[in-house]
Design a protein around this motif. Structure first.
Motif, PDB file in Angstrom:
ATOM      1  N   GLU A  62      19.437  -1.993 -35.918  1.00 49.98           N
ATOM      2  CA  GLU A  62      20.669  -1.317 -36.328  1.00 49.98           C
ATOM      3  C   GLU A  62      21.847  -1.779 -35.473  1.00 49.98           C
ATOM      4  O   GLU A  62      22.945  -2.061 -35.977  1.00 49.98           O
ATOM      5  CB  GLU A  62      20.492   0.195 -36.204  1.00 49.98           C
ATOM      6  N   GLY A  63      21.616  -1.885 -34.155  1.00 56.79           N
ATOM      7  CA  GLY A  63      22.685  -2.295 -33.254  1.00 56.79           C
ATOM      8  C   GLY A  63      23.130  -3.720 -33.483  1.00 56.79           C
ATOM      9  O   GLY A  63      24.335  -4.023 -33.449  1.00 56.79           O
ATOM     10  N   LEU A  64      22.192  -4.625 -33.728  1.00 53.56           N
ATOM     11  CA  LEU A  64      22.552  -6.027 -33.951  1.00 53.56           C
ATOM     12  C   LEU A  64      23.327  -6.197 -35.251  1.00 53.56           C
ATOM     13  O   LEU A  64      24.294  -6.967 -35.308  1.00 53.56           O
ATOM     14  CB  LEU A  64      21.292  -6.889 -33.958  1.00 53.56           C
ATOM     15  N   ARG A  65      22.915  -5.510 -36.270  1.00 50.65           N
ATOM     16  CA  ARG A  65      23.671  -5.582 -37.525  1.00 50.65           C
ATOM     17  C   ARG A  65      25.096  -5.080 -37.319  1.00 50.65           C
ATOM     18  O   ARG A  65      26.068  -5.697 -37.791  1.00 50.65           O
ATOM     19  CB  ARG A  65      22.976  -4.747 -38.598  1.00 50.65           C
ATOM     20  N   ALA A  66      25.233  -3.966 -36.597  1.00 52.46           N
ATOM     21  CA  ALA A  66      26.562  -3.397 -36.374  1.00 52.46           C
ATOM     22  C   ALA A  66      27.416  -4.312 -35.512  1.00 52.46           C
ATOM     23  O   ALA A  66      28.606  -4.520 -35.787  1.00 52.46           O
ATOM     24  CB  ALA A  66      26.431  -2.018 -35.720  1.00 52.46           C
TER      25      ALA A  66
END
Length: 691
Positions: free
Chosen positions: A294-298
């Motif tokens: 989730e963090g990498l996508r964001a």
């Protein structure tokens, strides 16, 4: 700018950023409180997590019959070795790096440290100052000290050396030699863990370093998974416990507390992802992987512009960001985790942006900070080298528009034989063309053997300017792959704050300085902030077959008591093999205007221009009608690369200067200085004629 003004500026540039930062700080305090109360992973809980009853069973459960798709899995070894064998010198380069790690020899920003084989490493020492950081709880540790730089011990603490040993273990054919690398892996790992207890010392002060160390340790452990030396419980138990402690520490200390999180937060997520995917049985791994995805996508959406440029405002940091996002992509894809179509699209565009500003020898301009950071230090490369990224991206995405240059060692390791075969099947890319990246603030003119990269855009990190310089309307010129007119680089960060700001200053860039004032204020106590003040932007970008035109401007001097606007036009004349530069100043009052042209060395001299040079310069559109008697010749006297001719009245001279081709490295150089006192409107013109 005082503290109140600084935060007022941040609030204006990043609406909601300060509020979100405060909220994240509160969350961070809560995470750290939970971390302190958590039960440490001991051996019984570790065995339970992996579903075994005795430590002797752990190796078979953790390391045996690994068949995942990550590049570092043992079943990828044959494919990687085939790819390396096809690259001239690749195996020799690998063994040289591995044997250096075996000797305890490290190159740290140009300073060589050698501790000896089977000897403890002095992990916490800054080799330049000799200062050794004490092993104290991080809350008690004073990180920034005059004359000391934590980045030097951090380089050792990332444990890249463990991956180098693993690569030597794969390439080495001799059984005894392979065993030597495995024993060194065990020795170096335990030495670090014993010397740097969790939460104590310089190596636990930065979440980015903890995360990248965890990723390197996890990947190296997988590379050695068939080595008897690593399968012993007395080694495997503390290492797996340490991986769990690393990821727990990273999660509790996520670097998301600033108004605008940057590459440090990306690194945090990369570490959580890599460790969690390679060792999914670790107690918190599934949740940490989900958080990292989730963090990498964001962060891909937040830190990479749609055009493919990094939001850092720095060309060298673009390289670091590419490698970070690539490691996550390669490991996730190999383990069957999808990071999404938008992630893939922007990563591919990052590779395309890097190709756009590289010259024929693969060197990129040093616009913005350069801390020589890498995630894949698997081949010795210049700190400015980005030429290997295009072929890596070509193989990674089967992208013909990136298919140029030799297949690099990094791609052989990450993609193996299928990557090499894919690259060889691609049609060679067409030559790179002139391109403008308005969001990133970099603009590239190409032709006649020249690559001109101009800085004109908003400060990086959404206006915070953490890695930006006062370089608006400045540029680098590379001729036939060689840097001829350069950005002087970075020098250092916290070791010498005055030098840090000197290298960020307007005077250290190839742009105009008006009345001795900075384009944007440099706050002495804020070495990683340069809030927006110049509002640099593109007025005209017109690439063409014979002539490229770029007009850029900034408003950094509109704040003077007698305001001045600065506009610069670049004309790359491909017929005459020359670059014309015109500075237009609009405003009121009398001003002292100084221009500078920084060089990478001391190979320049004043001399009279030849008739042929004058003729070519006069034919460049917008050139002055009359030139100074003396021009400046650039490059070795026996093989000059260019000559700079100035309009009458600019009176060029050569002064001593400094050039930093990589972090921590500063060499003597020269700078061409010219200028006048004038009342706007006024124009300053000069021409660079290529030899």
């Amino acid at each position: 700018m005082g503290t109140l003004g600084y935060y007022s500026t941040l609030a204006r540039l990043a609406p909601g950023g300060l509020a979100r930062g405060v909220a994240r700080r509160v969350q961070g305090v809560a995470r750290q409180a939970l971390y302190k109360r958590r039960e440490r992973l001991d051996e019984p809980r570790l065995l339970e997590a992996f579903g075994v009853s005795q430590a002797e069973e752990l190796a078979e459960r953790v390391l045996a019959a690994r068949s995942g798709g990550a590049w570092c899995e043992v079943d990828q070894r044959a494919s990687v070795l085939e790819a390396l064998a096809a690259l001239p010198g690749a195996e020799e380069r690998t063994l040289a790096r591995a044997r250096a790690a075996l000797r305890g020899q490290y190159d740290v920003f140009g300073t060589t440290m050698c501790f000896g084989e089977d000897q403890p490493v002095d992990w916490s020492r800054d080799p330049v100052s000799g200062y050794r950081y004490p092993v104290l709880p991080v809350e008690q540790l004073r990180l920034e000290r005059p004359g000391v730089d934590p980045k030097y011990p951090w380089v050792l603490g990332r444990l890249d050396c463990l991956v180098a040993l693993g690569q030597g273990y794969w390439v080495e054919r001799d059984t005894a030699g392979r065993s030597t690398f495995a024993r060194a892996f065990v020795t170096r790992t335990l030495d670090f863990l014993q010397a740097n207890p969790v939460g104590q010392g310089v190596h636990w002060t930065c979440g980015m370093e903890v995360a990248l160390r965890a990723a390197n340790l996890a990947q190296a452990l997988v590379m050695f998974s068939d080595a008897p030396e690593v399968r012993r419980p007395e080694f495997l138990v503390p290492v797996l416990e340490s991986l769990a402690e690393h990821t727990a520490w990273v999660e509790a200390h996520l670097e998301d507390k600033g108004a605008v999180p940057n590459n440090h937060l990306v690194s945090n997520h990369v570490g959580l992802l890599v460790v969690g995917l390679l060792f999914p049985e670790l107690p918190e791994a599934p949740r940490q992987v989900a958080r990292a995805v989730e963090g990498l996508r964001a962060q891909m959406a937040a830190q990479v512009h749609v055009e493919g440029t990094s939001f850092e405002g720095s060309v060298p940091y673009h390289r670091l960001s590419v490698e970070l996002f690539t490691l996550a992509w390669v490991v996730a894809r190999g383990m069957g985790v999808d990071l999404g179509a938008r992630y893939a699209t922007r990563l591919r565009r990052m590779y395309q942006a890097s190709r756009a500003w590289c010259s024929e020898q693969g060197l990129a301009p040093q616009l913005g900070d350069n801390d020589s950071g890498r995630v894949f230090p698997w081949q010795e490369r210049d700190s400015r080298d980005q030429g290997y990224l295009a072929p890596l991206g070509a193989a990674l995405f089967e992208e013909a528009s990136l298919a140029e240059g030799p297949f690099p060692d990094e791609a052989a390791w990450l993609l193996g034989l299928p990557g090499l075969e894919c690259f060889r099947a691609l049609k060679p890319a067409a030559p790179a063309r002139s391109v403008s990246f308005p969001a990133g603030g970099f603009h590239v003119l190409r032709g006649a053997g020249a690559v001109v990269t101009v800085s004109a855009g908003a400060q990086g990190q959404h206006g915070v300017g953490g890695h930006s310089h006062n370089d608006k309307l400045s540029f680098e010129l590379h001729l036939h792959g060689r840097p001829v007119i350069v950005d002087p680089g970075t020098g250092t960060y916290t070791r010498e704050p005055a030098e840090r700001n000197a290298f960020r200053s307007t005077a250290m860039h190839n742009t105009l300085e008006v009345d001795g004032v900075e384009q944007a204020p440099l706050e002495p106590g804020r070495l990683f902030a340069l809030p927006e003040a110049a509002r640099a932007r593109v007025q005209v970008f017109q690439p063409g077959a014979e002539l490229d035109r770029l007009t850029v401007r900034h408003d950094g001097y509109r704040a003077l008591s007698s305001p001045v606007g600065v506009e610069r036009t670049f004309l790359l004349d491909k017929r005459e093999r020359a670059l014309g530069v015109t500075d237009a100043l609009v405003g009121v009052g009398l001003h002292a205007v100084v221009g500078r042209i920084h060089l990478p060395n001391r190979e320049a001299r004043l001399r009279t221009a030849t008739p042929e040079e004058l003729t070519r310069a006069l034919r460049v559109p917008g050139a002055p009608r009359e030139f100074e008697a003396l021009a400046v010749e650039l490059g070795p006297a026996e093989a000059p690369e260019a000559v700079v001719l100035f309009a009458a009245g600019l009176a060029p001279r050569l002064d001593a200067s400094r050039y930093s081709p990589g972090y921590g490295q500063v060499v003597p150089a020269q700078v061409v200085v010219f200028g006048v006192r004038l009342s706007p409107p006024a124009w300053l013109r000069w021409v660079v004629v290529f030899k």
